[in-house]
Design an enzyme around this catalytic site. Structure first.
Site, PDB file in Angstrom:
ATOM      1  CB  CYS A  61       3.020   2.084  -3.111  1.00  0.00           C
ATOM      2  SG  CYS A  61       2.895   3.620  -4.031  1.00  0.00           S
ATOM      3  CD  GLU A  62      -3.359  -1.192  -3.748  1.00  0.00           C
ATOM      4  OE1 GLU A  62      -3.296  -2.276  -4.336  1.00  0.00           O
ATOM      5  OE2 GLU A  62      -4.224  -0.916  -2.907  1.00  0.00           O
ATOM      6  CG  HIS A  65       6.044   3.183   1.970  1.00  0.00           C
ATOM      7  ND1 HIS A  65       5.020   2.562   1.319  1.00  0.00           N
ATOM      8  CD2 HIS A  65       6.348   2.402   3.045  1.00  0.00           C
ATOM      9  CE1 HIS A  65       4.689   1.455   1.975  1.00  0.00           C
ATOM     10  NE2 HIS A  65       5.478   1.338   3.029  1.00  0.00           N
TER      11      HIS A  65
HETATM   12 ZN   LIG Z   1       2.329   5.276  -2.601  1.00  0.00          ZN
END
Ligand SMILES: [Zn+2]
Length: 194
Positions: free
Chosen positions: A84-85, A153
């Site tokens: 994730c960025e 995530h």
């Molecule tokens: Zn993240």
């Protein structure tokens, strides 16, 4: 590619920066277990972001075939791993990809490879889903494309924002997949079927 050149000339700045992070965390980067960590992490980061500079054409060129087939093509459960960025932490799961050909099909092994090109960048799941769908649509000019991505995530799960392991589901429907509810329903039904 730029990254390969950087590695060859020994000028990769990442190991030094990782060492600074280790120090800032209160660690001793000289201790045995951490000695090779800056180099290892640099290599890992380069590998996990090697989708930069690779275009969909690089992947798909030579594997698009004229084919008079007009039924839906669906490839399910394509695994991916991305970062994730926002936190540079992993998010990972599966792509489900469908398209309705209009005279052109792509070699099946190219679809997972195309997934990797977009997953191996710093990403947002929403953007990755759309970028992938648009790339496939651009390469094949099909009647429509449908993409569903399911992922966990770690930036949510490890940080205690959401401990349940819930999945984030994103989708992008283009062409007939967007316009025609029956096409979309057929795709989603194939995706759900185990
Ligand atoms: Zn993240």
């Amino acid at each position: 590619m730029a990254m390969a050149n950087q590695r060859l000339t020994g000028q990769d700045p990442i190991p030094g920066l990782v060492e600074a992070v280790l120090v800032a965390l209160g660690e001793d980067p000289g201790r045995q277990g951490l000695k090779a960590t800056p180099d290892r992490m640099a290599r890992a980061l380069r590998e996990l972001t090697d989708g930069y500079g690779v275009t969909p054409e690089d992947v798909i060129a030579g594997a698009v075939f004229d084919q008079d087939y007009d039924e839906m093509v669906v490839v399910k459960d394509i695994p991916f791993f991305s970062l994730c960025e926002h936190h540079l932490l992993p998010f990972f799961g599966h792509f489900h990809v469908g398209y309705l050909p209009k005279g052109k099909v792509v070699g099946l092994s190219k679809i997972p490879r195309l997934v990797e090109v977009f997953a191996h960048r710093l990403q947002l799941q929403e953007r990755m889903t759309k970028e992938f769908a648009e790339a496939l649509a651009g390469a094949l000019e099909p009647k429509g494309v449908g993409v569903v991505v399911e992922a966990r995530h770690l930036c949510m799960e490890m940080r205690g924002v959401q401990k349940t392991g819930g999945q984030l589901i994103t989708s992008c429907m283009l062409g007939t997949f967007r316009r025609d509810p029956r096409t979309r329903a057929e795709f989603l039904d194939l995706v759900r079927r185990t």
